[in-house]
Structure formats: C-alpha cells, structure tokens
Motif scaffolding. Sequence first.
Motif, PDB file in Angstrom:
ATOM      1  N   ARG A  85     -12.601   4.047   3.675  1.00 27.50           N
ATOM      2  CA  ARG A  85     -12.769   4.547   5.044  1.00 27.50           C
ATOM      3  C   ARG A  85     -11.913   3.751   6.010  1.00 27.50           C
ATOM      4  N   LEU A  86     -11.028   4.417   6.738  1.00 24.09           N
ATOM      5  CA  LEU A  86     -10.209   3.726   7.743  1.00 24.09           C
ATOM      6  C   LEU A  86     -10.695   4.001   9.161  1.00 24.09           C
ATOM      7  N   LYS A  87     -11.521   5.078   9.318  1.00 25.54           N
ATOM      8  CA  LYS A  87     -12.080   5.387  10.640  1.00 25.54           C
ATOM      9  C   LYS A  87     -13.581   5.634  10.511  1.00 25.54           C
ATOM     10  N   VAL A  88     -14.312   5.246  11.536  1.00 29.04           N
ATOM     11  CA  VAL A  88     -15.763   5.454  11.544  1.00 29.04           C
ATOM     12  C   VAL A  88     -16.209   5.871  12.949  1.00 29.04           C
ATOM     13  N   VAL A 101     -11.435   1.213  11.687  1.00 29.26           N
ATOM     14  CA  VAL A 101     -12.441   0.222  11.295  1.00 29.26           C
ATOM     15  C   VAL A 101     -12.091  -1.182  11.777  1.00 29.26           C
ATOM     16  N   PHE A 102     -10.797  -1.483  11.973  1.00 29.91           N
ATOM     17  CA  PHE A 102     -10.434  -2.820  12.460  1.00 29.91           C
ATOM     18  C   PHE A 102     -10.821  -3.026  13.922  1.00 29.91           C
ATOM     19  N   SER A 103     -11.193  -1.944  14.611  1.00 27.57           N
ATOM     20  CA  SER A 103     -11.657  -2.085  15.998  1.00 27.57           C
ATOM     21  C   SER A 103     -13.185  -2.061  16.059  1.00 27.57           C
ATOM     22  N   THR A 104     -13.837  -2.102  14.911  1.00 28.79           N
ATOM     23  CA  THR A 104     -15.302  -2.104  14.843  1.00 28.79           C
ATOM     24  C   THR A 104     -15.785  -3.195  13.889  1.00 28.79           C
ATOM     25  N   PRO A 107     -19.350  -2.071   8.244  1.00 31.05           N
ATOM     26  CA  PRO A 107     -19.183  -2.636   6.889  1.00 31.05           C
ATOM     27  C   PRO A 107     -18.085  -1.933   6.101  1.00 31.05           C
ATOM     28  N   HIS A 108     -17.763  -0.694   6.493  1.00 32.55           N
ATOM     29  CA  HIS A 108     -16.744   0.053   5.762  1.00 32.55           C
ATOM     30  C   HIS A 108     -15.371  -0.387   6.222  1.00 32.55           C
ATOM     31  N   ARG A 109     -14.583  -0.979   5.338  1.00 31.21           N
ATOM     32  CA  ARG A 109     -13.256  -1.495   5.642  1.00 31.21           C
ATOM     33  C   ARG A 109     -12.588  -1.846   4.328  1.00 31.21           C
ATOM     34  N   PRO A 110     -11.249  -1.973   4.344  1.00 29.28           N
ATOM     35  CA  PRO A 110     -10.543  -2.161   3.070  1.00 29.28           C
ATOM     36  C   PRO A 110     -11.017  -3.391   2.275  1.00 29.28           C
ATOM     37  N   ASN A 111     -11.238  -4.503   2.976  1.00 29.09           N
ATOM     38  CA  ASN A 111     -11.811  -5.695   2.340  1.00 29.09           C
ATOM     39  C   ASN A 111     -13.135  -5.970   3.038  1.00 29.09           C
ATOM     40  N   PRO A 112     -14.236  -5.509   2.455  1.00 30.30           N
ATOM     41  CA  PRO A 112     -15.525  -5.536   3.165  1.00 30.30           C
ATOM     42  C   PRO A 112     -16.165  -6.925   3.212  1.00 30.30           C
TER      43      PRO A 112
ATOM     44  N   VAL B  38       0.698  -5.132  10.109  1.00 29.19           N
ATOM     45  CA  VAL B  38      -0.247  -4.411   9.257  1.00 29.19           C
ATOM     46  C   VAL B  38       0.533  -3.413   8.398  1.00 29.19           C
ATOM     47  N   ASP B  39       0.177  -3.367   7.126  1.00 30.28           N
ATOM     48  CA  ASP B  39       0.761  -2.382   6.211  1.00 30.28           C
ATOM     49  C   ASP B  39       0.577  -0.987   6.821  1.00 30.28           C
ATOM     50  N   PRO B  40       1.672  -0.205   6.927  1.00 31.52           N
ATOM     51  CA  PRO B  40       1.541   1.127   7.544  1.00 31.52           C
ATOM     52  C   PRO B  40       0.441   1.983   6.908  1.00 31.52           C
ATOM     53  N   ALA B  41       0.114   1.728   5.654  1.00 32.15           N
ATOM     54  CA  ALA B  41      -0.954   2.493   4.995  1.00 32.15           C
ATOM     55  C   ALA B  41      -2.300   2.306   5.688  1.00 32.15           C
ATOM     56  N   TYR B  42      -2.437   1.194   6.453  1.00 31.18           N
ATOM     57  CA  TYR B  42      -3.698   0.898   7.124  1.00 31.18           C
ATOM     58  C   TYR B  42      -3.605   1.073   8.648  1.00 31.18           C
ATOM     59  N   ALA B  43      -2.499   1.614   9.129  1.00 27.88           N
ATOM     60  CA  ALA B  43      -2.285   1.691  10.583  1.00 27.88           C
ATOM     61  C   ALA B  43      -3.413   2.444  11.289  1.00 27.88           C
ATOM     62  N   GLU B  44      -3.945   3.469  10.619  1.00 25.98           N
ATOM     63  CA  GLU B  44      -5.014   4.268  11.223  1.00 25.98           C
ATOM     64  C   GLU B  44      -6.253   3.410  11.548  1.00 25.98           C
ATOM     65  N   ALA B  45      -6.439   2.351  10.787  1.00 27.55           N
ATOM     66  CA  ALA B  45      -7.610   1.486  10.998  1.00 27.55           C
ATOM     67  C   ALA B  45      -7.501   0.661  12.276  1.00 27.55           C
ATOM     68  N   LEU B  46      -6.336   0.695  12.936  1.00 30.05           N
ATOM     69  CA  LEU B  46      -6.130  -0.058  14.184  1.00 30.05           C
ATOM     70  C   LEU B  46      -6.539   0.733  15.422  1.00 30.05           C
ATOM     71  N   ILE B  47      -6.786   2.033  15.250  1.00 34.59           N
ATOM     72  CA  ILE B  47      -7.076   2.876  16.418  1.00 34.59           C
ATOM     73  C   ILE B  47      -8.284   2.361  17.195  1.00 34.59           C
ATOM     74  N   GLY B  48      -8.075   2.157  18.478  1.00 38.21           N
ATOM     75  CA  GLY B  48      -9.162   1.670  19.322  1.00 38.21           C
ATOM     76  C   GLY B  48      -9.127   0.167  19.521  1.00 38.21           C
TER      77      GLY B  48
END
Lengths: 153, 153
Positions: A85-88, A101-104, A107-112, B38-48
């Motif tokens: 999950r990359l967005k929640v 997920v990096f802005s939250t 618990p769901h994230r690439p390295n939890p 950040v690896d572009p594969a995870y860029a979506e996780a930066l939103i917000g």
Amino acid sequence: MAREHVVRPIGVVRSAVRSLEEAPKQGALAGTEAEIVVDPAYAEALIGLSGRIRPAQEPAAPGEGHRGSGKIVVLCWMDRADRGRLKVYPRGQEDKPERGVFSTRSPHRPNPISLHTVELLEVRGNVLRVRGMDAIDGTPVLDIKPHSPGLDG
Amino acid sequence: MAREHVVRPIGVVRSAVRSLEEAPKQGALAGTEAEIVVDPAYAEALIGLSGRIRPAQEPAAPGEGHRGSGKIVVLCWMDRADRGRLKVYPRGQEDKPERGVFSTRSPHRPNPISLHTVELLEVRGNVLRVRGMDAIDGTPVLDIKPHSPGLDG
C-alpha cells in the motif's frame, strides 16, 4: 536501487491489547502499561538503560531491578501491515482524500517499522516495563534507543 | 525467537558528508542541508508530505514543488554498522564504562536502523530537501514519517 537487508527481532511486546480491533490509534494509549521482553541473547545491550534520573537513594545496578524515569524509543516490526500500500485514507476516513503513506503514521508502508516513544518505568533483567506503548501483544521489537529531546523533539 | 524480515531501501541520502571520518556525532549537523532521493517506484507514497504549515499564497500541489516547514522522521539503514556489538564506549570515550547499545544512539546495534528528525524544506518530485540530516552520502533510507510532537516529543 540498494540491496535488501535482514532484520531480526530482539524482543517482543507483551500487552493487554491482543488484536488490531482492540488497538487504538496511535497516541491513545498514553496511560497504558506494557512490557518489552528482550531476548536474553541481547540482555547485555540493555546495560545502562533507564535510571538517567535515578533518585540518589536507589544506587545504580545497570540493567537490573532499578527504576528509571527517562523516555525510550522502541522500533517495532508491524508484521500484519500491507507492504504494497502506497496510499491510505488517514485514520480510515474514507471521505477524506487518500494520502501517501510517508505523509501518515499508517502501519501500511513498504518497510513497516513503527516508532514508539514511551516512558521507561522499570528494567527488570531482560524485561522493560513501559507506559504508552500502542502496539498489540506479540509485536516483534527491532531496536531500543534512549529518547533525546534534542535529537527527537 | 520471532522470525526474520527483509527490509528494502525506498531511497538514499545525498549529502556532502562522504565518509565516516567526516561524519559528525548525532545532532552536530543541525544546519546542514541534504537530499533524500526516493526511488520513483515509491513516489506516490510522498503525496501529502510537507506543507502542513504552508503559507496561504502557496497553494497545495501535493508532492510537487511546494515548500513545507514541518519536521519528518527518516529511518535509515546504517550499512557499515557492526551488528554483533552489544556494548560500546559512549561517544568513543574509552575512559568511561562500556554501555549496552540499547542505552546509546551508537550506529552499532543488532538492527542498525537510525532515526533522524529533520526539517523538511522542500519536496521536488521524488526528492526531499532536508535540514539536519546527520547521515553520510549513500545511506539507504527505509522509511519516512511525519514528525508528531505529541507522539515523538
């Protein structure tokens, strides 16, 4: 990109919270006590923990039976997380826009890996008694660090 | 005890500090800027991310080209650490007693995950510009979280 690494739990959380359903959102467990049971193989790594503000009448006995009043940072592995999950929806609110997920603190994230700043109440052998641990019973613990207001505040 | 888990870096630190010898002790780099790529594969996780205290005249453009002034917590993998060390001389002072690594912020620890609370200056695509990152160039990044004074302070 860079290569994989292996983490090995150094202990486990023992808590009255036994399921995800019972687990409150982060921060809501400020008053609850839990234990961190460190694998005896790593007990030596606890020496010097706690007691940074130890009353004079309780002499130092590193890692053994004395009370501390400092905070520690506990890193856990959230083994039930969805690593894909990359967005929640923040806090599960589906009427709000999804966020990365990096802005939250989801618990769901690439390295939890979760981060818990808790009050260290007591060190008894390889068991740490803490207050404010919002992790369910059985959660693997990866690392323990002293909290530093200067570094972490 | 519990089983092993695999961590996969989601990015890398780009910093002017290129060696352990140049790397100051934690906290000494408070004014230095660095980048987290950040690896572009995870860029979506930066939103917000960022922009929690964004001036009104700079409208939201999640994850793209706007300035933030919040803090984030960056978790890195210290790939040069000695994972077998359970005790260290704090800050390398050999005249002081050794302490367990869990009572120190030493990079040497069973799971060498470091914690960096830094100021997020800017998000530009998949690159975060930060201030206060005390990690050497090339350090793998495992996770990024918003800093919360309530949870982490």
